[in-house]
Design an enzyme around this catalytic site. Structure first.
Site, PDB file in Angstrom:
ATOM      1  N   ASP A 253     -32.425 -74.578  40.866  1.00  0.00           N
ATOM      2  CA  ASP A 253     -31.120 -73.975  40.669  1.00  0.00           C
ATOM      3  C   ASP A 253     -30.437 -74.788  39.566  1.00  0.00           C
ATOM      4  O   ASP A 253     -30.881 -75.895  39.243  1.00  0.00           O
ATOM      5  CB  ASP A 253     -30.330 -74.019  41.976  1.00  0.00           C
ATOM      6  N   MET A 254     -29.354 -74.286  38.988  1.00  0.00           N
ATOM      7  CA  MET A 254     -28.699 -75.032  37.910  1.00  0.00           C
ATOM      8  C   MET A 254     -27.381 -75.657  38.348  1.00  0.00           C
ATOM      9  O   MET A 254     -27.264 -76.873  38.436  1.00  0.00           O
ATOM     10  CB  MET A 254     -28.461 -74.125  36.695  1.00  0.00           C
TER      11      MET A 254
END
Length: 217
Positions: free
Chosen positions: A8-9
């Protein structure tokens, strides 16, 4: 054996939730809705702007607002903020470079493509991720499994091949609904909300090849 790590970022790589929250608050000022911290966490954390903003408008009876324009304005505000205020979590860049020598890497984010590309460029991560899936690529964002199912499709991998690193309850729900193993780090959430993850770590230094392969036991 695990072949691929999916990051995920926001909240995993980038410590920029404050930028997203500020941009959201400023964007919604145009339509007369105050975005409190409680509202932001309830509607926006770990979700795409399309889903979150749409739900906010409906829940508060706001009509005749162009959702695409509202999102575009928020993205513009975010991009200005993040150029000066982008921070990353300690150890995550080292982890990315350590893992890319042993695994294929992918990025699955609820951010827009413009937001994700800006972060990738600022952090000099171009070329690290074999596949990048953003909000525009899906009809249903996290916690729906679509983002991770699309990532698997583009990677040409099965769920058994991959491990996800997430920080939010919605992100973990998305990963698990797609059949993926998931490591959680409580950067943005209370650890008690991350119970669906296979493992919870307090620091990125805990994640290495032995730890990842141990998830299959």
């Amino acid at each position: 054996m695990t072949t691929t790590i999916i990051f995920d970022m926001n909240g995993v790589i980038t410590d920029d939730e404050h930028c997203h929250e500020m941009a959201t608050k400023q964007a919604f000022e145009r339509v007369g809705l105050e975005i409190t911290e409680e509202r932001y966490r309830k509607f926006c954390l770990g979700r795409t702007d399309v889903s979150a903003f749409g739900d906010l408008l409906v829940a508060h009876g706001i009509e005749q607002v162009d959702l695409a324009d509202l999102i575009a304005h928020k993205t513009e505000l975010y991009l200005k903020l993040v150029e000066d205020e982008l921070k990353v979590y300690p150890g995550v860049i080292d982890l990315i470079h350590k893992l890319e020598s042993d695994y294929m890497l992918a990025l699955t984010t609820s951010s827009t493509l413009a937001e994700a590309q800006t972060v990738i460029d600022l952090l000099e991560l171009a070329g690290c991720f074999e596949v990048v899936v953003t909000a525009e690529d899906v009809k249903k964002g996290k916690p729906d499994p679509e983002p991770y199912l699309l990532t698997l499709y583009r990677l040409e991998k099965t769920a058994e091949d991959c491990v996800v690193i997430e920080d939010s309850e919605n992100g973990i729900k998305s990963a698990k609904a797609a059949g993926l193993r998931c490591i959680a780090i409580p950067n943005t959430e209370n650890p008690k909300n991350l119970w669906q993850a296979d493992q919870i770590v307090a620091d990125y230094s805990e994640i290495d090849r032995a730890f990842i392969e141990g998830l299959t036991d």
